[in-house]
Write an enzyme that holds these catalytic residues in place. Sequence first.
Site, mmCIF file in Angstrom:
data_model
loop_
_atom_site.group_PDB
_atom_site.id
_atom_site.type_symbol
_atom_site.label_atom_id
_atom_site.label_comp_id
_atom_site.label_asym_id
_atom_site.label_seq_id
_atom_site.Cartn_x
_atom_site.Cartn_y
_atom_site.Cartn_z
ATOM 1 N N ASP A 75 -9.643 -49.588 14.340
ATOM 2 C CA ASP A 75 -9.158 -48.613 13.374
ATOM 3 C C ASP A 75 -7.658 -48.399 13.509
ATOM 4 O O ASP A 75 -7.183 -47.955 14.555
ATOM 5 C CB ASP A 75 -9.897 -47.289 13.584
ATOM 6 C CG ASP A 75 -9.579 -46.261 12.518
ATOM 7 O OD1 ASP A 75 -8.917 -46.613 11.526
ATOM 8 O OD2 ASP A 75 -10.012 -45.106 12.668
ATOM 9 N N ASP A 96 -4.055 -48.656 5.568
ATOM 10 C CA ASP A 96 -5.151 -48.196 6.424
ATOM 11 C C ASP A 96 -6.322 -49.169 6.373
ATOM 12 O O ASP A 96 -6.801 -49.514 5.291
ATOM 13 C CB ASP A 96 -5.602 -46.801 5.987
ATOM 14 C CG ASP A 96 -6.641 -46.206 6.908
ATOM 15 O OD1 ASP A 96 -6.557 -46.434 8.132
ATOM 16 O OD2 ASP A 96 -7.547 -45.510 6.422
#
EC number: 3.4.23.-
Length: 485
Positions: free
Chosen positions: A160, A365
């Site tokens: 992540d 992201d």
Amino acid sequence: MVGRRKALLFSLCFFFLSLPSFSSLPSFQTLFPNSHSLPCASPVSFQPDSDSESLLESEFESGSDSESSSSITLNLDHIDALSSNKTPDELFSSRLQRDSRRVKSIATLAAQIPGRNVTHAPRPGGFSSSVVSGLSQGSGEYFTRLGVGTPARYVYMVLDTGSDIVWLQCAPCRRCYSQSDPIFDPRKSKTYATIPCSSPHCRRLDSAGCNTRRKTCLYQVSYGDGSFTVGDFSTETLTFRRNRVKGVALGCGHDNEGLFVGAAGLLGLGKGKLSFPGQTGHRFNQKFSYCLVDRSASSKPSSVVFGNAAVSRIARFTPLLSNPKLDTFYYVGLLGISVGGTRVPGVTASLFKLDQIGNGGVIIDSGTSVTRLIRPAYIAMRDAFRVGAKTLKRAPDFSLFDTCFDLSNMNEVKVPTVVLHFRGADVSLPATNYLIPVDTNGKFCFAFAGTMGGLSIIGNIQQQGFRVVYDLASSRVGFAPGGCA
């Protein structure tokens, strides 16, 4: 005679210069709807191989070391692969629900006053205080397999770019969620070590947490969906195939609750000093990249690369921007958007500006699926796309998507091109990155959405097929088309 020739040349030059540029002409590309459908929950690309993992464990027990490798490549799988009992429609619905929670949490965090967000989770007995680290937006969408400890015990870890810490579940557990591998027991590792409260690693956490009896550092990560992990902040060896990375600071969580079902923990890839890239910059020259495949049309696995091999020669780079308010995220400058070969009027750099107190801006992201744009920019872009796609049969809205089409029984269609103009890098998206299937009946939707907040997010659907390069040494992010080959 010479004067006439010069006059003629001047006239011709003026004529051609006065013509509209090629980039301003309508531009389309072909989408093949029958070749793209909702992806199923395919098996993970790196099924546990007990023989190879046992070989690695025996190597490490005998003192073999392969830490000199300058680059590491790992396969990635989408988190949907851990839900093999769900239909494609159910998987897509779950993905959109996760996406909504993540975007909402990021937006809430971005709207707060300057300073790191602190969310307190339940405090287990024996902890004098809690350390809050990472960001409250939940986990990412892709995971890999790696070894923890010596001998290496293999587990699945979510990757992540929106998290600043490495952590995994550890025995003994007070509360642990279900994971596919046995829970890591640090007592069985030769290389596990707790971190003293006075160490620099402990001081890098957002606030000081210390076990007063043992004088060892504690950590806590709280997420916006109510999940959390609490435990000892420690150092351990991580193994990536045959490559060991020693002394990685990570959270060994003894009290965990949340939605990370299947994966043992999280490998944070954010900009912070405690993320995996932040800790291993000396080893991998502060470079990593990933390439996420279009799961509806490719059998190849996605991948992540750490080290010099992560940088593609054909990547187009845009500078990273700094935001002390949210220093985990990778901010970039978005100057405008083109649809059908023409700049969308009104969609300018001022809409995406990151101001002096950290509001607004655009982030890249890996854990957000659908790109969110500040609402005025989204509406202008959407309307331009609708005009360019006016020959396609419209369909009812679907979930967060307000521009959908009925492409059932169609072999190919022409759709307007979409280009994102970053500072120094124009990224032309494949049609499959912005017109995606949303059900099994031929409905396709424009895969962007508006946001009421000031922060825009470039999601992983739009990143598919590009090798996205994070060159932190040069403070830049690059995009290389066709990078998953």
